[in-house]
Design a protein around this motif. Structure first.
Motif, PDB file in Angstrom:
ATOM      1  N   SER A   3       1.306 -16.200 -10.849  1.00  0.00           N
ATOM      2  CA  SER A   3       0.710 -14.722 -10.362  1.00  0.00           C
ATOM      3  C   SER A   3      -0.357 -15.219  -9.401  1.00  0.00           C
ATOM      4  O   SER A   3      -0.584 -14.819  -8.271  1.00  0.00           O
ATOM      5  CB  SER A   3       0.320 -13.929 -11.267  1.00  0.00           C
ATOM      6  N   MET A   7      -0.368 -14.832  -5.109  1.00  0.00           N
ATOM      7  CA  MET A   7      -1.401 -14.074  -4.793  1.00  0.00           C
ATOM      8  C   MET A   7      -2.339 -14.849  -3.383  1.00  0.00           C
ATOM      9  O   MET A   7      -2.545 -14.331  -2.308  1.00  0.00           O
ATOM     10  CB  MET A   7      -2.640 -13.596  -5.593  1.00  0.00           C
ATOM     11  N   GLY A  10       0.329 -15.397  -0.693  1.00  0.00           N
ATOM     12  CA  GLY A  10       0.300 -14.253   0.028  1.00  0.00           C
ATOM     13  C   GLY A  10      -0.896 -13.819   1.044  1.00  0.00           C
ATOM     14  O   GLY A  10      -0.781 -13.329   1.960  1.00  0.00           O
ATOM     15  N   THR A  29       3.980 -10.972   2.834  1.00  0.00           N
ATOM     16  CA  THR A  29       2.869 -10.846   2.288  1.00  0.00           C
ATOM     17  C   THR A  29       3.034  -9.947   0.963  1.00  0.00           C
ATOM     18  O   THR A  29       2.700  -9.897  -0.038  1.00  0.00           O
ATOM     19  CB  THR A  29       1.612 -10.464   3.014  1.00  0.00           C
ATOM     20  N   HIS A  33       2.893 -10.317  -3.007  1.00  0.00           N
ATOM     21  CA  HIS A  33       2.100  -9.485  -3.673  1.00  0.00           C
ATOM     22  C   HIS A  33       2.681  -8.668  -4.953  1.00  0.00           C
ATOM     23  O   HIS A  33       2.451  -8.572  -6.234  1.00  0.00           O
ATOM     24  CB  HIS A  33       1.140  -8.508  -3.073  1.00  0.00           C
TER      25      HIS A  33
END
Length: 72
Positions: A3, A7, A10, A29, A33
């Protein structure tokens, strides 16, 4: 960790989208996310399931004040 990586990736693509002023990196993006949010949701769900299984396996005592502290 997945994760967090999604992030950061992104955010990097989002920065490039601001520089290029294009819609497609912005969509990428958003997708990254969204995937990062799903990974976070999955990890929280696994944590909660583990805690529930632990509570089913180990029963809490009836009167916690009777538990003696063991000093090393």
């Amino acid at each position: 960790f997945v994760s967090l990586g999604l992030m950061c990736f992104g955010a990097l693509i989002g920065l490039c989208a601001c520089i290029c002023r294009s819609l497609y990196p912005t969509i990428a993006t958003g997708i990254l996310h969204l995937l990062a949010g799903l990974c976070t949701l999955g990890s929280v769900s696994c944590y909660v399931a583990g805690i529930e299984l632990l509570h089913q396996k180990l029963e809490l005592p009836d009167n916690p004040s009777t538990i003696k502290n063991v000093s090393p």
